[in-house]
Design an enzyme around this catalytic site. Structure first.
Site, PDB file in Angstrom:
ATOM      1  N   ASP A  73      -0.490 -12.809   6.842  1.00 17.84           N
ATOM      2  CA  ASP A  73      -1.777 -12.475   7.485  1.00 17.84           C
ATOM      3  C   ASP A  73      -2.141 -13.441   8.609  1.00 17.84           C
ATOM      4  OD1 ASP A  73      -2.150 -10.525   5.371  1.00 17.84           O
ATOM      5  OD2 ASP A  73      -2.834 -12.176   4.109  1.00 17.84           O
ATOM      6  N   HIS A 106       1.231  -5.345   9.803  1.00 19.69           N
ATOM      7  CA  HIS A 106       0.950  -6.071  11.036  1.00 19.69           C
ATOM      8  C   HIS A 106      -0.024  -5.239  11.860  1.00 19.69           C
ATOM      9  CE1 HIS A 106       4.801  -8.744  10.930  1.00 19.69           C
ATOM     10  NE2 HIS A 106       3.951  -8.977   9.957  1.00 19.69           N
ATOM     11  N   THR A 144      -2.355  -3.735   4.223  1.00 21.29           N
ATOM     12  CA  THR A 144      -1.609  -2.818   3.365  1.00 21.29           C
ATOM     13  C   THR A 144      -2.459  -2.297   2.215  1.00 21.29           C
ATOM     14  OG1 THR A 144       0.494  -3.865   3.887  1.00 21.29           O
ATOM     15  CG2 THR A 144       0.405  -2.609   1.844  1.00 21.29           C
TER      16      THR A 144
END
Length: 404
Positions: free
Chosen positions: A13, A41, A302
């Site tokens: 992250d 990403h 995610t």
């Protein structure tokens, strides 16, 4: 020619997608070399905001050939979802190549991942439930299915007949679930792979030819050094190496080819998932940093889970930068801290009364407490500043303290 690896110093992250996207304008190739759909990403461009889990972050540039290399855990459902989203949102059609040696995430990998997290309950590892650990376990056990196998039903069946007896014992005996059907799995893979043929190639040959032709190549890493299975915060790690050195293995290029390693770290700390996080900031202060951070708050690209946040951890970051072999370091999201009067930086750990500046392991890490030095804040919005010398002096002092 320049071959550059872009990797993370911390728990993931850090902003690697943004950096890859910004550098891709001058690249010929962008290569994903490890991991799967278990991390995202985030890329923001004129087409909108995208969370890319499998596609390389160069997909928005028509000049870039994007490569999914042998080291990647290829989840075909996610792959097609992301490609279809690009089309639906009028992004340019990407140039994309998929390694014939990459292995495929199978339906039971995701199921087993989820069932095991349920079984572990409060002792779980914080999995994204994308099937990554079972996938890499099967890769080591040599019972996985490669992209090159997808057009060979007999070969797929042989591999599944090797793998499924053990999976069925787990499914029925440990988790109390139904057995799986080989025919259903083959039918699903055949359907998903029908469109894949035009993308498949020997990406190792492709990249070696690119090196010979002096092309610019970006190697895009996933997660960060502290999630590496060898060097990270075991057992709260991922299942493939997150280090720049692994780019040679996962992409299939010579070790001497990588000339630059750009390591990304945030001006504060953030983490999705379980495991030691020494500078974690609880309560209202943590909530405010989380809401102000990232592109629209610190939430997993995610999973959507709230990220754990904390102050900059120089001990962990120094360790990650060293492991990655950084030639350059990107410090992202300095602007987020502009609301603070004072900003703590963790410069050491207290481990049972001893001051420690090297990242510890095991029980010592579990009991470590942060030792802070406090820097004055700059109390202004610096998000539009593009030249370092134009930053407020307090912001420059903060950056230089982090660098030291």
């Amino acid at each position: 020619m320049m071959i550059t690896a872009i990797t993370g110093a911390n728990w993931g992250d850090e902003g690697k997608g943004k950096i890859t996207d910004s550098l891709a304008v001058d690249a010929d190739f962008v290569v994903r070399f490890q991991g799967g759909a278990n991390a995202g990403h985030t890329v923001i461009n004129p087409h909108g905001k995208f969370a890319l889990h499998l596609l390389p972050s160069g997909v928005f540039y028509p000049n870039v050939t994007n490569v999914i290399a042998p080291g990647v855990a290829l989840d075909l459902d996610v792959f097609w979802d992301e490609l279809d989203e690009l089309q639906q949102r009028n992004a340019p059609e990407p140039k994309l190549k998929v390694s014939d040696r990459a292995q495929v995430v199978l339906p039971y990998h995701r199921l087993l991942d989820g069932y095991e997290e349920e079984r572990l309950a409060g002792a779980s590892f914080g999995s994204t439930k994308r099937g990554i650990a079972p996938f890499y376990a099967d890769k080591a056990l040599k019972v996985g299915i490669r992209v090159s196998d997808l057009t060979d039903p007999d070969r797929m069946r042989n591999q599944l007949e090797r793998a499924l007896p053990a999976k069925d014992i787990l499914m029925t005996g440990l988790y109390g679930k139904d057995r799986m059907s080989i025919d259903a799995i083959i039918d699903s893979l055949t359907t998903l792979s029908t469109r894949l043929t035009s993308y498949i190639c020997d990406t190792t040959v492709l990249l070696h030819d690119a090196i010979k032709a002096d092309k610019n190549i970006l190697l895009e890493g996933q997660l960060g050094a502290l999630r590496d299975p060898e060097h990270g915060i075991h057992p709260f790690t991922t299942s493939s190496s997150t280090l720049a050195g692994y780019a040679c293995v996962g992409a299939g290029i010579p070790p001497y080819a990588i000339e630059k390693v750009i390591v990304v770290t945030k001006a504060y700390s953030s983490c999705v998932g379980a495991g030691p996080f020494v500078t974690e900031l609880p309560g209202a202060d943590g909530d405010e940093l989380r809401e102000r951070g990232g592109d629209a708050g610190e939430y997993g690209a995610t999973t959507g889970r709230p990220r754990r946040v904390g102050w900059f951890d120089a001990v962990a970051t120094k360790y990650g930068v060293r492991l990655q072999g950084a030639t350059d370091v990107v410090l992202s999201l300095v602007d987020v801290l502009g609301y603070l009067d004072e900003i703590p930086i963790c410069t050491a750990y207290d481990v049972n009364g001893e001051t420690v500046t090297d990242f510890p392991v095991g029980r010592a890490l579990d009991v470590a407490k942060p030792v802070y030095e406090t820097m004055p804040g700059w109390k202004s919005d610096v998000s539009e500043i593009r030249e370092y010398d134009e930053l407020p002096s307090a912001a420059r002092d903060y950056v230089e303290k982090v660098e030291s």
